[in-house]
Scaffold this motif. Structure first.
Motif, PDB file in Angstrom:
ATOM      1  N   TYR A   1       0.851  -1.185   0.000  1.00  0.00           N
ATOM      2  CA  TYR A   1       0.000   0.000   0.000  1.00  0.00           C
ATOM      3  C   TYR A   1       0.886   1.234   0.000  1.00  0.00           C
ATOM      4  CZ  TYR A   1      -3.458   3.355   1.711  1.00  0.00           C
ATOM      5  OH  TYR A   1      -4.290   4.439   1.856  1.00  0.00           O
ATOM      6  N   LEU A   2       0.808   1.978  -1.077  1.00  0.00           N
ATOM      7  CA  LEU A   2       1.618   3.192  -1.174  1.00  0.00           C
ATOM      8  C   LEU A   2       0.758   4.389  -0.833  1.00  0.00           C
ATOM      9  CD1 LEU A   2       3.374   2.519  -4.627  1.00  0.00           C
ATOM     10  CD2 LEU A   2       4.377   2.258  -2.347  1.00  0.00           C
TER      11      LEU A   2
ATOM     12  N   PHE B   1      -0.043   9.771  -9.580  1.00  0.00           N
ATOM     13  CA  PHE B   1      -0.199   8.354  -9.894  1.00  0.00           C
ATOM     14  C   PHE B   1       0.303   8.058 -11.305  1.00  0.00           C
ATOM     15  CE2 PHE B   1      -2.891   5.054 -11.901  1.00  0.00           C
ATOM     16  CZ  PHE B   1      -2.353   3.958 -11.221  1.00  0.00           C
TER      17      PHE B   1
ATOM     18  N   TRP C   1       4.027   8.071 -11.175  1.00  0.00           N
ATOM     19  CA  TRP C   1       4.556   6.864 -10.509  1.00  0.00           C
ATOM     20  C   TRP C   1       4.465   5.669 -11.447  1.00  0.00           C
ATOM     21  CZ3 TRP C   1       2.300   6.799  -4.843  1.00  0.00           C
ATOM     22  CH2 TRP C   1       2.801   7.910  -4.150  1.00  0.00           C
ATOM     23  N   SER C   2       3.305   5.546 -12.092  1.00  0.00           N
ATOM     24  CA  SER C   2       3.099   4.398 -12.978  1.00  0.00           C
ATOM     25  C   SER C   2       4.104   4.418 -14.116  1.00  0.00           C
ATOM     26  CB  SER C   2       1.687   4.427 -13.562  1.00  0.00           C
ATOM     27  OG  SER C   2       0.751   4.209 -12.541  1.00  0.00           O
TER      28      SER C   2
ATOM     29  N   ASN D   1       7.482   3.365 -12.888  1.00  0.00           N
ATOM     30  CA  ASN D   1       7.496   2.153 -12.061  1.00  0.00           C
ATOM     31  C   ASN D   1       8.395   1.077 -12.635  1.00  0.00           C
ATOM     32  OD1 ASN D   1       6.888  -0.027 -10.415  1.00  0.00           O
ATOM     33  ND2 ASN D   1       5.070  -0.550 -11.625  1.00  0.00           N
TER      34      ASN D   1
ATOM     35  N   THR E   1       9.491  -1.221 -10.104  1.00  0.00           N
ATOM     36  CA  THR E   1       9.529  -2.065  -8.907  1.00  0.00           C
ATOM     37  C   THR E   1       8.366  -3.029  -8.836  1.00  0.00           C
ATOM     38  OG1 THR E   1      10.459  -0.114  -7.836  1.00  0.00           O
ATOM     39  CG2 THR E   1       9.849  -1.947  -6.411  1.00  0.00           C
ATOM     40  N   PHE E   2       7.200  -2.542  -9.202  1.00  0.00           N
ATOM     41  CA  PHE E   2       5.988  -3.344  -9.021  1.00  0.00           C
ATOM     42  C   PHE E   2       5.475  -3.878 -10.343  1.00  0.00           C
ATOM     43  CE2 PHE E   2       6.033  -0.110  -5.619  1.00  0.00           C
ATOM     44  CZ  PHE E   2       6.180  -0.967  -4.539  1.00  0.00           C
TER      45      PHE E   2
ATOM     46  N   MET F   1       0.297  -1.225 -10.772  1.00  0.00           N
ATOM     47  CA  MET F   1      -0.104  -0.212  -9.802  1.00  0.00           C
ATOM     48  C   MET F   1      -1.523   0.203 -10.108  1.00  0.00           C
ATOM     49  SD  MET F   1       3.091   2.385  -9.514  1.00  0.00           S
ATOM     50  CE  MET F   1       3.548   2.898  -7.901  1.00  0.00           C
TER      51      MET F   1
ATOM     52  N   LEU G   1      -4.790   2.936  -8.620  1.00  0.00           N
ATOM     53  CA  LEU G   1      -5.165   4.034  -7.725  1.00  0.00           C
ATOM     54  C   LEU G   1      -6.582   3.783  -7.238  1.00  0.00           C
ATOM     55  CD1 LEU G   1      -4.197   6.890  -6.733  1.00  0.00           C
ATOM     56  CD2 LEU G   1      -5.490   7.828  -8.666  1.00  0.00           C
TER      57      LEU G   1
ATOM     58  N   GLU H   1      -6.820  -0.436 -13.393  1.00  0.00           N
ATOM     59  CA  GLU H   1      -5.834  -1.483 -13.111  1.00  0.00           C
ATOM     60  C   GLU H   1      -6.090  -2.221 -11.805  1.00  0.00           C
ATOM     61  OE1 GLU H   1      -5.037   1.763 -13.505  1.00  0.00           O
ATOM     62  OE2 GLU H   1      -3.474   2.024 -15.013  1.00  0.00           O
TER      63      GLU H   1
ATOM     64  N   THR I   1      -4.246  -5.621 -10.496  1.00  0.00           N
ATOM     65  CA  THR I   1      -3.206  -5.457  -9.485  1.00  0.00           C
ATOM     66  C   THR I   1      -3.458  -6.349  -8.273  1.00  0.00           C
ATOM     67  OG1 THR I   1      -2.971  -3.172 -10.209  1.00  0.00           O
ATOM     68  CG2 THR I   1      -1.956  -3.762  -8.108  1.00  0.00           C
TER      69      THR I   1
END
Lengths: 120, 218
Positions: free
Chosen positions: B122-123, B142, B145-146, B149, B151-152, B155, B157, B182, B186
């Motif tokens: 949870y970000l 968002f 970040w997407s 991204n 790392t994940f 993602m 929202l 998404e 996710t």
């Protein structure tokens, strides 16, 4: 069994039995029944011990290391456990008997004051 | 094992003692039966004396526990109604506790009801200056970040929301989330019926698609 004399018999104080056992064993090893008999006879049958109460006391003394136990045969050739006093037990007996002397004297002083008029 | 030896030795000592006393009584001219009875009487309460001797050995509390336990079992067996009542109240008590705990666990402690919950993160943003620990993320953030991204796996929202739903029947209040398309992917869930949100069906296009959430079977 002298039932008519029961009233004259005395119950032992707590803790006194330990001392009497140690004192009896000072004369030599003995089995449980002999110890009970010795205490009764040497007190002219005044001290009444419930003979069984000897055993918790004996086990307590063994645990404290004041006496030890070994198997042997009695005078009439019966197998029995013999109890004997240890060096530690002798020291303990000295402590107990001096404490007993002081206590007996103190009680005597109260019960029979020397300079009180009209005492019996 | 040592304990059993001690027990046997004590038993033997007591027997020997009583034998000695019986012999003495016989020597005094008592008949055998009376001699033995007198010896036992003089010895005292054998059970109590054994008890006292055992307590000297120092296992008194364990013995006591064992005895209490046996006594308890005997009492329960001897009084089935009482036993049933006791067991029933225990069962109810434990059951109620378990039920309450499982609800609590499901709500607050347990893992999320999604596949691979350990991979869910949870970000959020916080604004300590305003004493806000969970600050809504803007769609622009968002999107950034997407885009960045690495790392994940995915993602999404979302924001908790509630609304009134009116139609043919009674108007009802529903709780829900407003989310980007998404979210389903996710979290790793797919609709049982109908379809998931499609790209473009989110706040960016102001599309209004409703997904009804049902309790997820684990």
């Amino acid at each position: 069994m002298s039932t008519e004399r029961d009233d004259e018999r005395l119950e032992l104080f707590q803790g006194t039995l330990d001392m009497l056992i140690l004192r009896t064993l000072l004369l030599g090893q003995a089995h449980g029944h002999a110890i009970a008999k010795a205490i009764e006879q040497n007190s002219e049958d005044v001290l009444q011990i419930e003979q069984g109460s000897l055993y918790p006391a004996l086990h307590r003394l063994i645990k404290r290391g004041w006496i030890n136990a070994q198997d042997g045969t009695s005078e009439n050739n019966r197998r029995a456990k013999f109890y004997g006093i240890t060096a530690k037990g002798r020291r303990q007996l000295a402590v107990e008997s001096s404490r007993w002397d002081r206590m007996a004297r103190a009680i005597g002083l109260i019960m029979r004051p020397r300079n009180q008029e009209g005492n019996s | 094992l040592k304990r059993r030896d001690l027990e046997k030795a004590l038993e033997r000592d007591i027997q020997e003692h009583i034998d000695f006393e019986t012999q003495d009584n016989l020597a005094r001219g008592m008949p055998i039966e009376e001699a033995r009875r007198a010896a036992i009487r003089k010895f005292g309460n054998i059970a109590r004396i054994k008890e006292e001797t055992r307590s000297v050995w120092g296992w008194g509390w364990l013995d006591q526990l064992d005895q209490d336990f046996r006594y308890g079992l005997r009492m329960l067996r001897g009084n089935p109604m009482f036993a049933a009542t006791a067991i029933l109240s225990l069962a109810l008590g434990i059951g109620a506790n378990t039920a309450i705990f499982s609800i609590f666990n499901g709500l607050f402690i347990g893992s999320l009801p999604y596949p691979e919950p350990q991979r869910l993160v949870y970000l959020h943003e916080s604004a300590p200056l305003w004493k806000m620990s969970d600050y809504a993320i803007t769609p622009a953030d968002f999107a950034a970040w997407s885009a960045g991204n690495q790392t994940f796996q995915g993602m999404a929202l979302f924001q908790e929301n509630s609304a009134s739903l009116s139609g043919i029947g009674e108007t009802i209040h529903i709780k829900g989330v407003t989310c980007s398309h998404e979210l389903g992917a996710t979290l790793g869930i797919t609709p049982i019926r109908g379809r998931d949100l499609l790209p473009g069906e989110d706040w960016r296009t102001r599309a209004k698609v409703l997904l009804r959430l049902r309790p997820v079977a684990e």
